[in-house]
Enzyme design. Structure first.
Site, short mmCIF file in Angstrom:
data_model
loop_
_atom_site.label_atom_id
_atom_site.label_comp_id
_atom_site.label_asym_id
_atom_site.label_seq_id
_atom_site.Cartn_x
_atom_site.Cartn_y
_atom_site.Cartn_z
CB VAL A 69 -2.99 3.83 0.76
CG1 VAL A 69 -4.18 2.91 0.71
CG2 VAL A 69 -2.85 4.62 -0.52
CG LEU B 4 -2.04 -0.97 1.33
CD1 LEU B 4 -2.70 -0.89 2.70
CD2 LEU B 4 -3.06 -0.68 0.25
CG ASP B 5 0.96 4.17 -3.15
OD1 ASP B 5 1.73 3.22 -3.38
OD2 ASP B 5 0.43 4.85 -4.05
N PRO B 6 2.34 4.95 0.94
CG PRO B 6 4.40 6.04 1.02
CD PRO B 6 3.48 5.32 0.10
#
Lengths: 62, 324
Positions: free
Chosen positions: B74, B70-72
């Protein structure tokens, strides 16, 4: 930055409004609390959790 | 019992020897941790790998691995496997995901138009991974199973999307903006499902995990930790399953393929080429494999290799060696 999406505390639906459109329940933020690996206040958080548990137990007894 | 009969084809009956192995839910706590998986609620800020290493520090374990980055910024469902269960997360990397996304359009536009475009952006779509990504940047096809608009508020569109593994939602929003001719970007994102893991009572925050481990180490109470850490078998709930004899287990642990004789029951929906989870009679995960025949053929067969073993998760020697 403040996030706009909200989540109903009782039915778990996602919404942009201030009141849940599905059940009329309270809405809250959608993300968990920030965490730091040092966890400086972990001790106090655990104390609070214990207190709350005790209160809950007492409430059930009474 | 009726339920079992409905979904499974029973090929043979057998009993399991209680002297070997252990039911997933009754492992001693140390073993439970080593074969555990956490349905973690990722906070906003750190990368998935940072969260991984935090969990490693919190639980004092050797290895951790997550199922789908997951992106930072998110948040949401990030399954994390511990020690022996680290590799089990590989089965989650390819599992379907579900997200709730807030897309911000760059100009006011007719609601109807947005609804129509989102309707069109379902099924098979083409996507190029974003500039900054972990994979090779070439056009690829991804399946969008379902998009459901929850609310539209001016330029903000809130929707729920079910998609194949490896779909970039950020790119998806961007592409919708292009298609509308006005531009759009992903403003907020939260993952609500990754394979069998979803937002339910098993979803654990890093705070809860820290406190549960603390409670066990300091007070000797393991009940909280058992609530936070789930047996690794939970990570294969979305796969089709085959149950095998005790006598076949150790051979598989040494890398053998699964032959007809070892199979006791199997999911009746198994199709040739699909990934299956191979379990013992106690419900322990032995390995994952690829079915070589459809369920009916496997059920009727009396000899031959039915499943090729892909990944072995059980340690050799858990069950006695019954092969030469």
């Amino acid at each position: 930055m403040k996030l706009k999406t909200r989540k109903c505390k009782s039915c778990g639906e996602y919404t942009l409004q201030d009141v849940c459109p599905h059940c009329g329940g309270d809405v809250g933020v959608i993300y968990p609390a920030k965490y730091s690996p040092e966890d400086k206040y972990g001790k106090y958080r655990r104390m609070l959790k214990k207190q709350m548990l005790k209160k809950q137990d007492a409430g059930v007894d009474a | 019992m009726e339920q079992v009969k409905e979904n499974f084809l029973i090929k043979a009956e057998s009993e399991t020897n209680p002297e070997f192995g252990c039911y997933p839910d009754s492992r001693p706590i140390e073993e439970h941790l080593r074969k555990g998986i956490i349905n973690l609620d990722k906070p906003s800020g750190p990368t998935s790998h940072e969260v991984d290493s935090w969990v490693r520090r919190i639980l004092n374990c050797e290895k951790t691995g997550h199922g789908g980055t997951l992106d930072p910024r998110v948040t949401g469902v990030l399954p994390i496997g511990i020690d022996h269960a680290t590799r089990v997360t590989q089965l989650l990397l390819v599992a379907g995901k579900e997200y709730v996304c807030l897309m911000r359009l760059h100009q006011e536009v007719d609601e109807e138009k947005v609804r129509n475009i989102l309707q069109e952006f379902q099924g098979k779509i083409f996507q190029t991974p974003p500039l900054k990504s972990a994979v090779k940047r070439e056009l690829r096809v991804r399946n969008i199973y379902n998009v459901n608009i929850l609310e539209i508020d001016g330029k903000d569109v809130l929707f729920r999307i079910e998609c194949e593994a490896g779909t970039y939602i950020r790119k998806y929003c961007h592409d919708i903006g292009e298609a509308l001719g006005i531009g759009a970007h992903m403003a907020e994102l939260r993952r609500t499902k990754a394979g069998p893991f979803k937002e339910d009572e098993t979803l654990t925050t890093l705070h809860d995990l820290t406190d549960a481990y603390h409670e066990w180490k300091e007070e000797g109470d393991e009940s909280l930790l058992r609530k936070c850490v789930l047996p690794m078998e939970r990570a294969v709930e979305h796969l089709l399953k085959i149950t095998i004899r005790d006598s076949a287990v150790d051979a598989l642990c040494h890398g053998a393929d699964l032959a007809s004789g070892g199979i006791l029951r199997l999911d009746k929906n198994i199709k040739k080429g699909e990934t299956v989870a191979i379990l013992t009679l106690k419900g322990e995960l032995v390995a994952s494999g690829e079915a070589l025949e459809n369920a009916d053929e496997i059920h009727k067969s009396s000899k031959g290799i039915m499943v090729t073993t892909k990944k072995v998760f059980m340690e050799p020697g858990t069950y006695p060696k019954m092969w030469k």
